[in-house]
Design a protein around this motif. Structure first.
Motif, mmCIF file in Angstrom:
data_model
loop_
_atom_site.group_PDB
_atom_site.id
_atom_site.type_symbol
_atom_site.label_atom_id
_atom_site.label_comp_id
_atom_site.label_asym_id
_atom_site.label_seq_id
_atom_site.Cartn_x
_atom_site.Cartn_y
_atom_site.Cartn_z
ATOM 1 N N VAL A 2 0.823 -1.209 0.000
ATOM 2 C CA VAL A 2 0.000 0.000 0.000
ATOM 3 C C VAL A 2 0.857 1.259 0.000
ATOM 4 O O VAL A 2 0.588 2.223 -0.741
ATOM 5 N N ALA A 3 1.907 1.295 0.816
ATOM 6 C CA ALA A 3 2.719 2.502 0.944
ATOM 7 C C ALA A 3 3.413 2.858 -0.366
ATOM 8 O O ALA A 3 3.363 4.009 -0.832
ATOM 9 N N ASN A 4 4.071 1.886 -0.982
ATOM 10 C CA ASN A 4 4.750 2.167 -2.249
ATOM 11 C C ASN A 4 3.747 2.475 -3.352
ATOM 12 O O ASN A 4 4.025 3.310 -4.222
ATOM 13 N N SER A 5 2.595 1.841 -3.321
ATOM 14 C CA SER A 5 1.559 2.138 -4.311
ATOM 15 C C SER A 5 1.050 3.573 -4.150
ATOM 16 O O SER A 5 0.783 4.248 -5.155
ATOM 17 N N MET A 6 0.937 4.045 -2.918
ATOM 18 C CA MET A 6 0.519 5.431 -2.696
ATOM 19 C C MET A 6 1.542 6.401 -3.276
ATOM 20 O O MET A 6 1.173 7.428 -3.857
ATOM 21 N N PHE A 7 2.813 6.088 -3.121
ATOM 22 C CA PHE A 7 3.851 6.941 -3.705
ATOM 23 C C PHE A 7 3.669 7.059 -5.213
ATOM 24 O O PHE A 7 3.784 8.148 -5.787
ATOM 25 N N ASP B 128 0.802 6.202 -7.067
ATOM 26 C CA ASP B 128 -0.516 6.711 -7.446
ATOM 27 C C ASP B 128 -0.625 8.217 -7.256
ATOM 28 O O ASP B 128 -1.304 8.911 -8.028
ATOM 29 N N GLN B 129 0.027 8.738 -6.237
ATOM 30 C CA GLN B 129 -0.034 10.175 -5.958
ATOM 31 C C GLN B 129 1.136 10.942 -6.563
ATOM 32 O O GLN B 129 1.261 12.148 -6.343
ATOM 33 N N ALA B 130 1.991 10.247 -7.322
ATOM 34 C CA ALA B 130 3.153 10.881 -7.967
ATOM 35 C C ALA B 130 3.931 11.724 -6.964
ATOM 36 O O ALA B 130 4.310 12.860 -7.232
ATOM 37 N N ILE B 131 4.194 11.130 -5.801
ATOM 38 C CA ILE B 131 4.824 11.890 -4.720
ATOM 39 C C ILE B 131 6.213 12.366 -5.109
ATOM 40 O O ILE B 131 6.603 13.501 -4.795
ATOM 41 N N MET B 132 6.970 11.539 -5.822
ATOM 42 C CA MET B 132 8.324 11.943 -6.199
ATOM 43 C C MET B 132 8.327 12.990 -7.311
ATOM 44 O O MET B 132 9.378 13.542 -7.640
ATOM 45 N N GLN B 133 7.170 13.259 -7.886
ATOM 46 C CA GLN B 133 7.053 14.326 -8.885
ATOM 47 C C GLN B 133 6.361 15.558 -8.316
ATOM 48 O O GLN B 133 5.808 16.382 -9.050
ATOM 49 N N SER B 134 6.387 15.704 -6.996
ATOM 50 C CA SER B 134 5.768 16.863 -6.352
ATOM 51 C C SER B 134 6.382 18.155 -6.881
ATOM 52 O O SER B 134 7.560 18.194 -7.235
ATOM 53 N N PRO B 135 5.604 19.232 -6.929
ATOM 54 C CA PRO B 135 6.119 20.487 -7.478
ATOM 55 C C PRO B 135 7.138 21.178 -6.582
ATOM 56 O O PRO B 135 7.905 22.012 -7.049
ATOM 57 N N ASP B 136 7.125 20.849 -5.292
ATOM 58 C CA ASP B 136 8.065 21.464 -4.360
ATOM 59 C C ASP B 136 8.170 20.581 -3.129
ATOM 60 O O ASP B 136 7.385 19.634 -2.944
ATOM 61 N N LEU B 137 9.154 20.870 -2.270
ATOM 62 C CA LEU B 137 9.390 20.026 -1.098
ATOM 63 C C LEU B 137 8.269 20.140 -0.074
ATOM 64 O O LEU B 137 7.997 19.174 0.646
ATOM 65 N N ASP B 138 7.610 21.278 0.021
ATOM 66 C CA ASP B 138 6.488 21.409 0.954
ATOM 67 C C ASP B 138 5.368 20.447 0.581
ATOM 68 O O ASP B 138 4.809 19.758 1.446
ATOM 69 N N THR B 139 5.031 20.387 -0.700
ATOM 70 C CA THR B 139 3.992 19.463 -1.158
ATOM 71 C C THR B 139 4.425 18.021 -0.934
ATOM 72 O O THR B 139 3.624 17.179 -0.501
ATOM 73 N N ASP C 189 3.972 17.093 2.738
ATOM 74 C CA ASP C 189 2.552 16.942 3.068
ATOM 75 C C ASP C 189 2.009 15.600 2.595
ATOM 76 O O ASP C 189 1.215 14.950 3.290
ATOM 77 N N LYS C 190 2.442 15.162 1.416
ATOM 78 C CA LYS C 190 1.975 13.881 0.887
ATOM 79 C C LYS C 190 2.577 12.708 1.655
ATOM 80 O O LYS C 190 1.881 11.742 1.991
ATOM 81 N N VAL C 191 3.878 12.783 1.938
ATOM 82 C CA VAL C 191 4.537 11.683 2.653
ATOM 83 C C VAL C 191 3.942 11.499 4.044
ATOM 84 O O VAL C 191 3.861 10.374 4.558
ATOM 85 N N ALA C 192 3.504 12.589 4.658
ATOM 86 C CA ALA C 192 2.940 12.520 6.007
ATOM 87 C C ALA C 192 1.708 11.622 6.069
ATOM 88 O O ALA C 192 1.377 11.099 7.146
ATOM 89 N N ASP C 193 1.039 11.425 4.942
ATOM 90 C CA ASP C 193 -0.177 10.606 4.916
ATOM 91 C C ASP C 193 0.082 9.162 4.496
ATOM 92 O O ASP C 193 -0.862 8.361 4.412
#
Length: 441
Positions: free
Chosen positions: A183-188, A190-201, A204-208
């Motif tokens: 689930v955790a890696n799939s969330m990364f 599915d939410q394109a976490i490593m393609q976040s527009p900035d470190l703040d975003t 926020d995503k990793v926290a969930d």
């Protein structure tokens, strides 16, 4: 499936429509190094051994494993071997040159680690500090213990908040999205976490996203170095990239290292290459998605885990600084004892690596992990030629390096090859065998 399979982010799910076929290379004539060492510097290596090393590295072009390659061996502060072969660009056959710019991907990680250790030396944090001291967004992190019948994650509280030591050793429990169908890696992904527009975003995503395991119990290659970039921002009050440039890159003279290639330097930037699924007969082909272009307009967050580009000369200066105990040309970056701390094994009992930044499923007996670097603890057990105490890492496009304090040397290899769907080639192991075979008794 290799680390590179998912590291080039959304490009992998977009298919290979942007690939340009270059044809197979298996019947190409032997390639001679375009530039090679002459062994004019004092050296502990045999000329015959260095010639064999350079010929073997250049032959990777002949074999079709790479389109271009550069390697460098340095001992006692002198370049012993400096070799370039093949092309950096296929359109006009522009050759690999000394000033070629490469995507170094996860070889960014040791650079970020050094930047964070500069703040450690200033007393900004201790390794036992909870990460929430600097990332309060992680206050409510949960640990995944499994899934229910519907596939939803079963969660529990962590037995402690991940510490800075755990964040710097991939033992905090963060996912990455590069591998694993949990689930955790799939969330990364599915939410394109490593393609976040900035470190703040990104934060926020990793926290969930739940942690994969209780902090400090296992090793799992993770997004934790990007968390470190955010910590640097919070502590320094500077944008991460600004801190890197002001405090580390510019003082070291690493003038071509950054998060994108300036327009005036694009002529020096190497193409990236990969393999077309189910069409191995095509060999390596150019890969030209926006995710590999490293233009200013294509870059989102400043990724300390994999976002840097740079040259052979720049990474040489970085390695020599570390081998010197944290100093180069009169510029002190770290204290010797901090460099020693960086290369001290901190793996939990029973934990093993499964990646070196460039490939997975390593033979991991005899290997350890320090602060953002892998370690050779037992060369015999690891079947690695490097001396005990050597430290290393690699990048998703195949780049690799190691630093060997025992023999006062380091080696860097620069290629731009995503290996998924193609033959596995262990460039680090192959080059190391040749380097140490060439080392005079």
């Amino acid at each position: 499936m290799t680390l590179a399979t998912r590291f080039v982010s959304a490009a992998l799910s977009l298919g290979f429509a942007g690939l340009l076929s270059l044809g197979a290379c298996t019947s190409a004539p032997a390639v001679e190094p375009a530039s090679a060492s002459s062994l004019t510097a004092p050296s502990g290596f045999t000329p015959e051994g260095i010639a064999a090393l350079e010929a073997a590295m250049a032959n990777e072009v002949t074999l079709g494993h790479v389109k271009g390659i550069a390697t460098r061996l340095v001992q006692h502060g002198e370049i012993v071997s400096d070799m370039q072969a093949g092309v950096r660009r296929v359109e006009d056959s522009a050759p690999i040159a000394e000033d070629t710019i490469y995507r170094i991907y996860s070889m960014s990680k040791p650079i970020t680690g050094v930047a964070l250790l500069m703040l450690y030396e200033e007393g900004a944090f201790t390794l036992d500090d909870p990460v929430t001291k600097f990332v309060p967004e992680f206050t409510n992190l949960k640990v995944m213990t499994g899934v229910d019948d519907a596939g939803a994650p079963l969660l529990t509280d962590p037995d402690h908040i991940p510490t800075m030591r755990e964040v710097m050793t991939h033992t905090a429990g963060f996912a990455y999205g590069l591998f694993g169908d949990d689930v955790a890696n799939s969330m990364f992904r599915d939410q394109a976490i490593m393609q976040s527009p900035d470190l703040d975003t990104f934060i926020d995503k990793v926290a969930d996203v739940p942690l994969l395991f209780q902090p400090g119990t296992k090793w799992s290659y993770s997004a934790s170095v990007d968390v470190q970039g955010y910590v640097i921002q919070r502590i320094s009050g500077m944008r991460f990239g600004e801190f890197l440039d002001t405090r580390l890159l510019s003082p070291l003279g690493m003038t071509d290292t950054g998060f994108y290639v300036p327009a005036d330097d694009l002529d020096r930037f190497s193409d990236a290459f990969g393999y077309v699924p189910d069409k191995p007969e095509l060999g390596l082909v150019k890969y030209d998605r926006p995710t590999v272009q490293f233009r200013k307009e294509t870059i989102g967050m400043e990724s300390g885990g994999g976002g840097l580009v740079g040259t052979m000369d720049d990474y040489t200066r970085f390695c020599q600084m570390l081998l010197n105990g944290g100093e180069l040309d009169g510029v002190r970056i770290l204290k010797p004892e901090t460099v020693d701390l960086m290369r001290t094994n901190m793996l939990p009992d029973g934990a093993k690596l499964f990646s070196d930044g460039a490939q997975q499923n390593l033979k991991t007996d005899g290997l350890g992990f320090g602060l953002n670097v892998g370690l050779v603890l037992d060369p015999e057990a690891s079947e690695m030629a490097q001396g005990a105490g050597s430290y290393f890492w690699g990048g998703a496009a195949g780049t690799w390096f190691w630093i060997d304090p025992e023999n006062d040397l380091f080696f860097i290899g620069m290629i731009q090859r995503f290996s998924w769907n193609g033959p596995e080639v262990d460039f680090r192991r192959n080059s190391a065998s040749l380097v140490y075979d060439a080392l005079a008794e």
